[in-house]
Design a protein around this motif. Structure first.
Motif, PDB file in Angstrom:
ATOM      1  N   LEU A  34      79.267   9.117 -23.346  1.00 57.38           N
ATOM      2  CA  LEU A  34      78.225   8.944 -24.360  1.00 57.38           C
ATOM      3  C   LEU A  34      77.104   9.960 -24.177  1.00 57.38           C
ATOM      4  O   LEU A  34      76.662  10.599 -25.128  1.00 57.38           O
ATOM      5  N   TYR A  35      76.678  10.143 -22.929  1.00 57.93           N
ATOM      6  CA  TYR A  35      75.584  11.074 -22.671  1.00 57.93           C
ATOM      7  C   TYR A  35      76.009  12.520 -22.933  1.00 57.93           C
ATOM      8  O   TYR A  35      75.208  13.322 -23.399  1.00 57.93           O
ATOM      9  N   ARG A  36      77.262  12.855 -22.657  1.00 55.35           N
ATOM     10  CA  ARG A  36      77.748  14.211 -22.953  1.00 55.35           C
ATOM     11  C   ARG A  36      77.718  14.485 -24.460  1.00 55.35           C
ATOM     12  O   ARG A  36      77.450  15.602 -24.883  1.00 55.35           O
ATOM     13  N   ALA A  37      77.978  13.469 -25.256  1.00 51.88           N
ATOM     14  CA  ALA A  37      78.046  13.632 -26.711  1.00 51.88           C
ATOM     15  C   ALA A  37      76.677  13.491 -27.388  1.00 51.88           C
ATOM     16  O   ALA A  37      76.543  13.784 -28.578  1.00 51.88           O
ATOM     17  N   ARG A  38      75.685  13.101 -26.657  1.00 51.57           N
ATOM     18  CA  ARG A  38      74.398  12.729 -27.250  1.00 51.57           C
ATOM     19  C   ARG A  38      73.750  13.844 -28.074  1.00 51.57           C
ATOM     20  O   ARG A  38      73.361  13.636 -29.218  1.00 51.57           O
ATOM     21  N   LEU A  39      73.591  15.022 -27.503  1.00 52.78           N
ATOM     22  CA  LEU A  39      72.889  16.092 -28.211  1.00 52.78           C
ATOM     23  C   LEU A  39      73.649  16.526 -29.461  1.00 52.78           C
ATOM     24  O   LEU A  39      73.046  16.699 -30.528  1.00 52.78           O
ATOM     25  N   THR A  41      75.676  14.745 -31.237  1.00 55.87           N
ATOM     26  CA  THR A  41      75.572  13.675 -32.230  1.00 55.87           C
ATOM     27  C   THR A  41      74.191  13.696 -32.878  1.00 55.87           C
ATOM     28  O   THR A  41      74.069  13.576 -34.100  1.00 55.87           O
ATOM     29  N   LEU A  42      73.170  13.860 -32.067  1.00 49.54           N
ATOM     30  CA  LEU A  42      71.806  13.903 -32.585  1.00 49.54           C
ATOM     31  C   LEU A  42      71.604  15.084 -33.530  1.00 49.54           C
ATOM     32  O   LEU A  42      71.026  14.944 -34.608  1.00 49.54           O
ATOM     33  N   PRO A  46      76.550  12.818 -38.763  1.00 52.52           N
ATOM     34  CA  PRO A  46      76.026  12.146 -39.955  1.00 52.52           C
ATOM     35  C   PRO A  46      75.286  10.868 -39.540  1.00 52.52           C
ATOM     36  O   PRO A  46      75.413  10.401 -38.409  1.00 52.52           O
ATOM     37  N   ASP A  47      74.520  10.319 -40.455  1.00 51.87           N
ATOM     38  CA  ASP A  47      73.713   9.133 -40.150  1.00 51.87           C
ATOM     39  C   ASP A  47      74.540   7.999 -39.569  1.00 51.87           C
ATOM     40  O   ASP A  47      74.105   7.330 -38.625  1.00 51.87           O
ATOM     41  N   ALA A  48      75.735   7.772 -40.092  1.00 46.73           N
ATOM     42  CA  ALA A  48      76.577   6.677 -39.590  1.00 46.73           C
ATOM     43  C   ALA A  48      76.973   6.914 -38.136  1.00 46.73           C
ATOM     44  O   ALA A  48      76.980   5.982 -37.327  1.00 46.73           O
ATOM     45  N   ALA A  49      77.275   8.153 -37.785  1.00 47.61           N
ATOM     46  CA  ALA A  49      77.636   8.469 -36.400  1.00 47.61           C
ATOM     47  C   ALA A  49      76.431   8.298 -35.486  1.00 47.61           C
ATOM     48  O   ALA A  49      76.549   7.787 -34.368  1.00 47.61           O
ATOM     49  N   LEU A  50      75.273   8.714 -35.949  1.00 49.57           N
ATOM     50  CA  LEU A  50      74.060   8.574 -35.153  1.00 49.57           C
ATOM     51  C   LEU A  50      73.706   7.099 -34.963  1.00 49.57           C
ATOM     52  O   LEU A  50      73.359   6.672 -33.861  1.00 49.57           O
ATOM     53  N   ASP A  51      73.819   6.303 -36.014  1.00 44.19           N
ATOM     54  CA  ASP A  51      73.573   4.860 -35.902  1.00 44.19           C
ATOM     55  C   ASP A  51      74.518   4.234 -34.889  1.00 44.19           C
ATOM     56  O   ASP A  51      74.110   3.424 -34.060  1.00 44.19           O
TER      57      ASP A  51
END
Length: 82
Positions: A34-39, A41-42, A46-51
């Protein structure tokens, strides 16, 4: 209840395995992923992925805190500026 690998709740689809059912190693692996993907994703999700990312982060971190309430805390981290 699941639907094609997606756990369904009354609130709607929830991606990923319930953190409470994960072993410690799996919980740490999920958090690291999750932390590797954070930046990315941010910045680009898209909004749904960020949510979903925010929701999954909260779920996994809440489970971690429940398991390790007496975790080792480095007092110098409280005063470090980023």
């Amino acid at each position: 209840m699941t639907n094609g690998g997606i756990a369904m709740t009354n609130a709607g689809p929830e991606l990923g395995v319930d953190p409470a059912t994960l072993g410690d190693q799996d919980l740490f692996r999920e958090l690291a992923s999750l932390y590797r993907a954070r930046l990315a994703t941010l910045r680009h999700g898209p909004d749904a992925a960020l949510d979903n990312h925010f929701r999954r982060t909260a779920d996994l971190e809440t489970e971690y805190m429940a398991r390790y309430p007496g975790r080792e805390v480095d007092p110098s981290r409280l005063t470090q500026a980023f």
